[in-house]
Scaffold this motif. Structure first.
Motif, PDB file in Angstrom:
ATOM      1  N   ILE A 281     -26.535  -3.656  21.216  1.00  0.00           N
ATOM      2  CA  ILE A 281     -27.067  -4.148  22.491  1.00  0.00           C
ATOM      3  C   ILE A 281     -28.027  -5.310  22.233  1.00  0.00           C
ATOM      4  O   ILE A 281     -28.050  -6.294  22.968  1.00  0.00           O
ATOM      5  CB  ILE A 281     -27.757  -3.009  23.269  1.00  0.00           C
ATOM      6  CG1 ILE A 281     -26.699  -2.053  23.836  1.00  0.00           C
ATOM      7  CG2 ILE A 281     -28.645  -3.557  24.396  1.00  0.00           C
ATOM      8  CD1 ILE A 281     -27.263  -0.831  24.524  1.00  0.00           C
ATOM      9  N   PHE A 282     -28.811  -5.201  21.188  1.00  0.00           N
ATOM     10  CA  PHE A 282     -29.715  -6.295  20.812  1.00  0.00           C
ATOM     11  C   PHE A 282     -28.893  -7.481  20.309  1.00  0.00           C
ATOM     12  O   PHE A 282     -27.828  -7.312  19.721  1.00  0.00           O
ATOM     13  CB  PHE A 282     -30.657  -5.844  19.699  1.00  0.00           C
ATOM     14  CG  PHE A 282     -31.933  -5.219  20.177  1.00  0.00           C
ATOM     15  CD1 PHE A 282     -33.155  -5.857  19.991  1.00  0.00           C
ATOM     16  CD2 PHE A 282     -31.932  -3.979  20.795  1.00  0.00           C
ATOM     17  CE1 PHE A 282     -34.340  -5.280  20.421  1.00  0.00           C
ATOM     18  CE2 PHE A 282     -33.112  -3.385  21.225  1.00  0.00           C
ATOM     19  CZ  PHE A 282     -34.319  -4.046  21.044  1.00  0.00           C
ATOM     20  N   PRO A 283     -29.389  -8.697  20.489  1.00  0.00           N
ATOM     21  CA  PRO A 283     -28.703  -9.871  19.913  1.00  0.00           C
ATOM     22  C   PRO A 283     -28.618  -9.738  18.392  1.00  0.00           C
ATOM     23  O   PRO A 283     -29.540  -9.214  17.753  1.00  0.00           O
ATOM     24  CB  PRO A 283     -29.609 -11.037  20.313  1.00  0.00           C
ATOM     25  CG  PRO A 283     -30.398 -10.542  21.479  1.00  0.00           C
ATOM     26  CD  PRO A 283     -30.587  -9.077  21.259  1.00  0.00           C
ATOM     27  N   GLU A 284     -27.519 -10.214  17.848  1.00  0.00           N
ATOM     28  CA  GLU A 284     -27.352 -10.134  16.396  1.00  0.00           C
ATOM     29  C   GLU A 284     -28.359 -11.021  15.667  1.00  0.00           C
ATOM     30  O   GLU A 284     -28.810 -10.703  14.577  1.00  0.00           O
ATOM     31  CB  GLU A 284     -25.931 -10.542  16.007  1.00  0.00           C
ATOM     32  CG  GLU A 284     -25.642 -10.371  14.530  1.00  0.00           C
ATOM     33  CD  GLU A 284     -24.181 -10.623  14.188  1.00  0.00           C
ATOM     34  OE1 GLU A 284     -23.909 -10.952  13.014  1.00  0.00           O
ATOM     35  OE2 GLU A 284     -23.325 -10.492  15.082  1.00  0.00           O
ATOM     36  N   SER A 285     -28.739 -12.126  16.299  1.00  0.00           N
ATOM     37  CA  SER A 285     -29.708 -13.041  15.705  1.00  0.00           C
ATOM     38  C   SER A 285     -30.407 -13.830  16.807  1.00  0.00           C
ATOM     39  O   SER A 285     -29.974 -13.807  17.962  1.00  0.00           O
ATOM     40  CB  SER A 285     -29.026 -13.994  14.711  1.00  0.00           C
ATOM     41  OG  SER A 285     -28.059 -14.776  15.381  1.00  0.00           O
ATOM     42  N   ILE A 286     -31.454 -14.531  16.436  1.00  0.00           N
ATOM     43  CA  ILE A 286     -32.168 -15.393  17.378  1.00  0.00           C
ATOM     44  C   ILE A 286     -31.608 -16.807  17.243  1.00  0.00           C
ATOM     45  O   ILE A 286     -31.608 -17.380  16.155  1.00  0.00           O
ATOM     46  CB  ILE A 286     -33.683 -15.389  17.084  1.00  0.00           C
ATOM     47  CG1 ILE A 286     -34.223 -13.953  17.123  1.00  0.00           C
ATOM     48  CG2 ILE A 286     -34.414 -16.278  18.088  1.00  0.00           C
ATOM     49  CD1 ILE A 286     -34.044 -13.239  18.438  1.00  0.00           C
ATOM     50  N   THR A 287     -31.133 -17.345  18.358  1.00  0.00           N
ATOM     51  CA  THR A 287     -30.466 -18.649  18.327  1.00  0.00           C
ATOM     52  C   THR A 287     -31.231 -19.675  19.168  1.00  0.00           C
ATOM     53  O   THR A 287     -32.174 -19.326  19.894  1.00  0.00           O
ATOM     54  CB  THR A 287     -29.026 -18.511  18.856  1.00  0.00           C
ATOM     55  OG1 THR A 287     -29.060 -17.904  20.156  1.00  0.00           O
ATOM     56  CG2 THR A 287     -28.194 -17.632  17.926  1.00  0.00           C
ATOM     57  N   ASP A 288     -30.790 -20.921  19.074  1.00  0.00           N
ATOM     58  CA  ASP A 288     -31.510 -22.022  19.729  1.00  0.00           C
ATOM     59  C   ASP A 288     -31.500 -21.934  21.258  1.00  0.00           C
ATOM     60  O   ASP A 288     -32.362 -22.521  21.910  1.00  0.00           O
ATOM     61  CB  ASP A 288     -30.905 -23.364  19.303  1.00  0.00           C
ATOM     62  CG  ASP A 288     -31.153 -23.665  17.828  1.00  0.00           C
ATOM     63  OD1 ASP A 288     -32.099 -23.066  17.266  1.00  0.00           O
ATOM     64  OD2 ASP A 288     -30.413 -24.477  17.243  1.00  0.00           O
TER      65      ASP A 288
END
Length: 213
Positions: free
Chosen positions: A78-85
């Motif tokens: 559910i959480f994003p896999e990574s932090i993106t721009d």
């Protein structure tokens, strides 16, 4: 001189009784000492907290560090896999405590651009959400939020995402052991993000029912 048989029996009985009492006292002392040692060690264990979003992948996703790679088998997708721009992170916190059994609390508040927001909404709405009401006292969420996706484990907690206005999504994970937190979890997260009725204190009613089954 021959010792009377009765006296010999009394000595044997006395020796056996003394041995049993000594063993009992030693075990009691050791158990008490162990309990004190466990309590002391638990008190020494510090609650680890991190609010640096650049460390996000230490705790989430396939590249998470060892102690965060498997949070009691719960699905964190559910959480994003990574932090993106395309993500403007408004708030973030990760809490970890492991005196004997690992416990985790994380939340991530993100504001997306219009296109990314719609894409993320669609991703979350496709998640195979579980029925959550009744677990750990949970009755629902506050009116200002829309629940997008939720993962539930009847023993270990909840992971969910909430939609808020202004293209914001709030991701939360509440993961613990034995049906309760050892930490003061309400001090670690805005209670508005918590489900209505959620109770993970040591004496919570849900835990009592599970233990008495």
């Amino acid at each position: 001189m021959k010792i009377p048989k009765f006296k010999v029996q009394m000595k044997v009985i006395l020796m056996v009784t003394t041995t049993i009492i000594c063993v009992f006292l030693i075990r009691l002392l050791l158990m008490g000492g162990l309990a004190k040692l466990l309590s002391f060690d638990s008190q020494r264990t510090e609650v680890y907290k991190d609010t640096d979003i650049t460390h996000y992948q230490w705790y989430m996703g396939k590249n998470a560090k060892k102690e965060y790679a498997d949070k009691w088998g719960m699905d964190e997708s559910i959480f994003p896999e990574s932090i993106t721009d395309n993500m403007d992170v408004l708030d973030y916190k990760m809490v970890y405590y492991n005196p004997w059994d690992a416990q985790y609390l994380s939340y991530l508040v993100v504001e997306y651009d219009d296109k990314s927001y719609e894409e993320e909404i669609q991703r979350l709405e496709k998640y195979d959400s579980k029925e959550y009401k009744g677990y750990f006292g949970t009755r629902g969420f506050r009116d200002k939020y829309r629940l997008l996706a939720i993962e539930v484990d009847p023993d270990h907690g909840l992971i969910y995402a909430l939609e808020e206005e202004n293209n914001q999504i709030i991701y939360v994970e509440l993961i613990f052991c034995n049906y309760f937190y050892d930490i003061d979890y309400q001090d670690e997260i805005d209670i508005q993000y918590l489900p209505i009725g959620f109770d993970a204190t040591p004496d919570n009613e849900y835990r009592q029912k599970r233990l008495n089954q």
